[in-house]
Motif scaffolding. Structure first.
Motif, PDB file in Angstrom:
ATOM      1  N   MET A 203       0.840  -1.204   0.000  1.00 57.11           N
ATOM      2  CA  MET A 203       0.000   0.000   0.000  1.00 57.11           C
ATOM      3  C   MET A 203       0.864   1.239   0.000  1.00 57.11           C
ATOM      4  N   LYS A 204       0.406   2.272  -0.695  1.00 58.38           N
ATOM      5  CA  LYS A 204       1.144   3.531  -0.711  1.00 58.38           C
ATOM      6  C   LYS A 204       1.025   4.211   0.648  1.00 58.38           C
ATOM      7  N   VAL A 205       2.136   4.727   1.144  1.00 62.73           N
ATOM      8  CA  VAL A 205       2.189   5.360   2.467  1.00 62.73           C
ATOM      9  C   VAL A 205       2.491   6.841   2.305  1.00 62.73           C
ATOM     10  N   THR A 206       1.753   7.674   3.024  1.00 62.02           N
ATOM     11  CA  THR A 206       1.979   9.119   3.016  1.00 62.02           C
ATOM     12  C   THR A 206       2.272   9.579   4.428  1.00 62.02           C
ATOM     13  N   LEU A 207       3.328  10.367   4.587  1.00 64.95           N
ATOM     14  CA  LEU A 207       3.721  10.920   5.883  1.00 64.95           C
ATOM     15  C   LEU A 207       3.214  12.349   5.988  1.00 64.95           C
ATOM     16  N   VAL A 208       2.518  12.656   7.077  1.00 62.42           N
ATOM     17  CA  VAL A 208       1.971  13.983   7.320  1.00 62.42           C
ATOM     18  C   VAL A 208       2.645  14.581   8.552  1.00 62.42           C
ATOM     19  N   MET A 209       3.179  15.789   8.394  1.00 62.00           N
ATOM     20  CA  MET A 209       3.822  16.495   9.503  1.00 62.00           C
ATOM     21  C   MET A 209       3.184  17.869   9.687  1.00 62.00           C
ATOM     22  N   PRO A 210       2.341  18.049  10.689  1.00 64.07           N
ATOM     23  CA  PRO A 210       1.866  19.395  11.007  1.00 64.07           C
ATOM     24  C   PRO A 210       3.034  20.236  11.524  1.00 64.07           C
ATOM     25  N   ALA A 211       3.086  21.480  11.128  1.00 64.89           N
ATOM     26  CA  ALA A 211       4.204  22.330  11.545  1.00 64.89           C
ATOM     27  C   ALA A 211       3.733  23.763  11.727  1.00 64.89           C
ATOM     28  N   ARG A 212       4.121  24.339  12.824  1.00 64.22           N
ATOM     29  CA  ARG A 212       3.804  25.750  13.105  1.00 64.22           C
ATOM     30  C   ARG A 212       5.060  26.407  13.666  1.00 64.22           C
ATOM     31  N   ASN A 213       5.636  27.305  12.909  1.00 60.22           N
ATOM     32  CA  ASN A 213       6.850  28.022  13.313  1.00 60.22           C
ATOM     33  C   ASN A 213       7.983  27.052  13.684  1.00 60.22           C
ATOM     34  N   GLU A 214       8.322  26.179  12.730  1.00 60.25           N
ATOM     35  CA  GLU A 214       9.384  25.192  12.934  1.00 60.25           C
ATOM     36  C   GLU A 214      10.535  25.407  11.952  1.00 60.25           C
ATOM     37  N   GLU A 215      10.842  26.672  11.642  1.00 59.71           N
ATOM     38  CA  GLU A 215      11.893  26.930  10.665  1.00 59.71           C
ATOM     39  C   GLU A 215      13.264  26.444  11.139  1.00 59.71           C
ATOM     40  N   GLU A 216      13.475  26.328  12.444  1.00 57.16           N
ATOM     41  CA  GLU A 216      14.766  25.870  12.952  1.00 57.16           C
ATOM     42  C   GLU A 216      14.994  24.380  12.717  1.00 57.16           C
ATOM     43  N   THR A 217      13.917  23.627  12.539  1.00 61.60           N
ATOM     44  CA  THR A 217      14.043  22.173  12.506  1.00 61.60           C
ATOM     45  C   THR A 217      13.580  21.521  11.212  1.00 61.60           C
ATOM     46  N   ILE A 218      12.699  22.154  10.464  1.00 60.15           N
ATOM     47  CA  ILE A 218      11.960  21.455   9.419  1.00 60.15           C
ATOM     48  C   ILE A 218      12.862  20.862   8.342  1.00 60.15           C
ATOM     49  N   ALA A 219      13.873  21.594   7.887  1.00 56.15           N
ATOM     50  CA  ALA A 219      14.731  21.075   6.826  1.00 56.15           C
ATOM     51  C   ALA A 219      15.504  19.852   7.301  1.00 56.15           C
ATOM     52  N   ARG A 220      16.028  19.907   8.536  1.00 59.14           N
ATOM     53  CA  ARG A 220      16.771  18.756   9.073  1.00 59.14           C
ATOM     54  C   ARG A 220      15.876  17.551   9.252  1.00 59.14           C
ATOM     55  N   VAL A 221      14.646  17.783   9.715  1.00 60.55           N
ATOM     56  CA  VAL A 221      13.723  16.673   9.926  1.00 60.55           C
ATOM     57  C   VAL A 221      13.385  16.002   8.601  1.00 60.55           C
ATOM     58  N   ILE A 222      13.104  16.784   7.568  1.00 60.75           N
ATOM     59  CA  ILE A 222      12.783  16.203   6.265  1.00 60.75           C
ATOM     60  C   ILE A 222      13.967  15.416   5.719  1.00 60.75           C
ATOM     61  N   ALA A 223      15.172  15.955   5.886  1.00 54.74           N
ATOM     62  CA  ALA A 223      16.364  15.245   5.411  1.00 54.74           C
ATOM     63  C   ALA A 223      16.520  13.905   6.133  1.00 54.74           C
ATOM     64  N   GLU A 224      16.262  13.886   7.438  1.00 53.07           N
ATOM     65  CA  GLU A 224      16.370  12.631   8.188  1.00 53.07           C
ATOM     66  C   GLU A 224      15.258  11.664   7.795  1.00 53.07           C
ATOM     67  N   VAL A 225      14.065  12.190   7.557  1.00 53.03           N
ATOM     68  CA  VAL A 225      12.966  11.338   7.116  1.00 53.03           C
ATOM     69  C   VAL A 225      13.336  10.633   5.820  1.00 53.03           C
ATOM     70  N   ARG A 226      13.957  11.353   4.896  1.00 52.60           N
ATOM     71  CA  ARG A 226      14.305  10.789   3.599  1.00 52.60           C
ATOM     72  C   ARG A 226      15.326   9.652   3.700  1.00 52.60           C
ATOM     73  N   GLU A 227      16.052   9.585   4.816  1.00 58.13           N
ATOM     74  CA  GLU A 227      16.993   8.492   5.019  1.00 58.13           C
ATOM     75  C   GLU A 227      16.281   7.191   5.366  1.00 58.13           C
ATOM     76  N   HIS A 228      15.028   7.283   5.821  1.00 61.42           N
ATOM     77  CA  HIS A 228      14.314   6.100   6.311  1.00 61.42           C
ATOM     78  C   HIS A 228      12.980   5.854   5.621  1.00 61.42           C
ATOM     79  N   PHE A 229      12.510   6.799   4.818  1.00 57.70           N
ATOM     80  CA  PHE A 229      11.144   6.718   4.299  1.00 57.70           C
ATOM     81  C   PHE A 229      11.116   7.171   2.851  1.00 57.70           C
ATOM     82  N   GLU A 230      10.458   6.390   1.981  1.00 54.02           N
ATOM     83  CA  GLU A 230      10.464   6.688   0.557  1.00 54.02           C
ATOM     84  C   GLU A 230       9.128   7.215   0.035  1.00 54.02           C
TER      85      GLU A 230
END
Length: 299
Positions: free
Chosen positions: A1-28
């Motif tokens: 089954m196709k899987v979609t990851l949802v991340m709610p974010a509010r004022n997370e400019e300090e973390t969002i890019a790093r989190v997405i990069a780490e997600v991409r290491e484990h999730f396609e």
């Protein structure tokens, strides 16, 4: 089954890019960041990091999750939800999906063990988790120990739950309704870290923590009440017992001190607690009775 990851974010400019990069290491699968009324560059940075960005200007965790679901590919079979502050570990997504593959309708992260950094879960959050889990187990019998932001749920099961809560109670509504409806819930041990930057929208603010706790308790109460379209015998007996006890106490105290000006005050102060306690006892008994009947019909 196709899987979609949802991340709610509010004022997370300090973390969002790093989190997405780490997600991409484990999730396609597809990654959707829902900008939930940010006043910083969260949305821009998320897009630059390769995520699909959905906009939900109205504050509320439930609203943000709904916006992410609406923006997902139509053939999504499983949704994964996680926070955007770096506290969840993307490496824990795979065990959740394995639980779904093994038949679970909902796989919930259980933050415990050596993977949980000391002090990363606030005391108020720990208390709320235990209390919510205790109430869900008491009413519906499902063993739930955490309200983890990291969770996976089948898309068809999510649609059937018809979630209505728009703020912090969204997760507990999902769990309470899943337990009520007899869905298969799997708890999977996951880690947890201190947020990588920014400030918590709940645990970092006393008033926000109080509101979140209220929302959670109110949501559980609403799910419980949804099962009582007609008052059961236990609730009616509980209410009648409360009124009977109150009447007996009022009669006794009037006999003891018929001319006392404090009689009405004392009776009034005890009236509501007595009635609420007895009606509440009736609700608990009725909920247990309904759960036992459901278990007997669905061994």
């Amino acid at each position: 089954m196709k899987v979609t990851l949802v991340m709610p974010a509010r004022n997370e400019e300090e973390t969002i890019a790093r989190v997405i990069a780490e997600v991409r290491e484990h999730f396609e699968g597809a990654v959707i960041v829902v900008d939930n009324g940010s006043t910083d560059s969260t949305a821009q940075l998320a897009g630059e990091a390769g995520a699909l960005v959905a906009i939900e200007p109205r504050a509320g965790y439930g609203r943000a999750c709904e916006a992410g679901i609406a923006a997902a590919p139509t053939d999504t079979g499983v949704f994964v939800f996680m926070d955007a502050d770096g506290s969840d570990r993307p490496g824990d997504i795979s065990p959740l999906l394995r639980a779904i593959d093994m038949g679970a309708d909902l796989a919930l992260g259980d933050r415990k063990g050596t993977g949980v950094e000391k002090g990363s879960i606030a005391l108020a959050a720990r208390f709320g988790n235990h209390l919510s889990g205790l109430l869900i187990r008491a009413f519906w019998g499902s063993s739930i120990h955490d309200l983890s932001p990291l969770k996976a749920v089948r898309a068809d099961a999510l649609r059937k739950l018809d979630l209505q809560e728009k703020t912090y109670g969204w997760t507990v509504e999902m769990l309470a309704k899943a337990a009520r409806d007899g869905l298969q819930i799997a708890e999977v041990e996951v880690g947890y870290r201190h947020r990588a930057g920014g400030q918590s929208k709940v645990s970092g603010n006393l008033w926000a923590s109080i509101k979140a706790g209220y929302r959670i308790l109110r949501t559980i109460a609403a799910v419980v009440a949804s099962g009582f379209r007609r008052p059961s015998a236990s609730i009616l007996i509980g209410g009648a017992s409360g009124l009977g006890l109150l009447g007996a106490f009022g009669a006794w105290i009037w006999v003891q001190a018929p001319s006392s000006s404090g009689v009405l005050v004392a009776t009034w102060l005890l009236a509501w607690p007595v009635v609420l306690l007895t009606v509440g006892a009736g609700i608990v008994v009725s909920a247990f009775s309904r759960r036992n009947r459901w278990v007997s019909r669905n061994p």
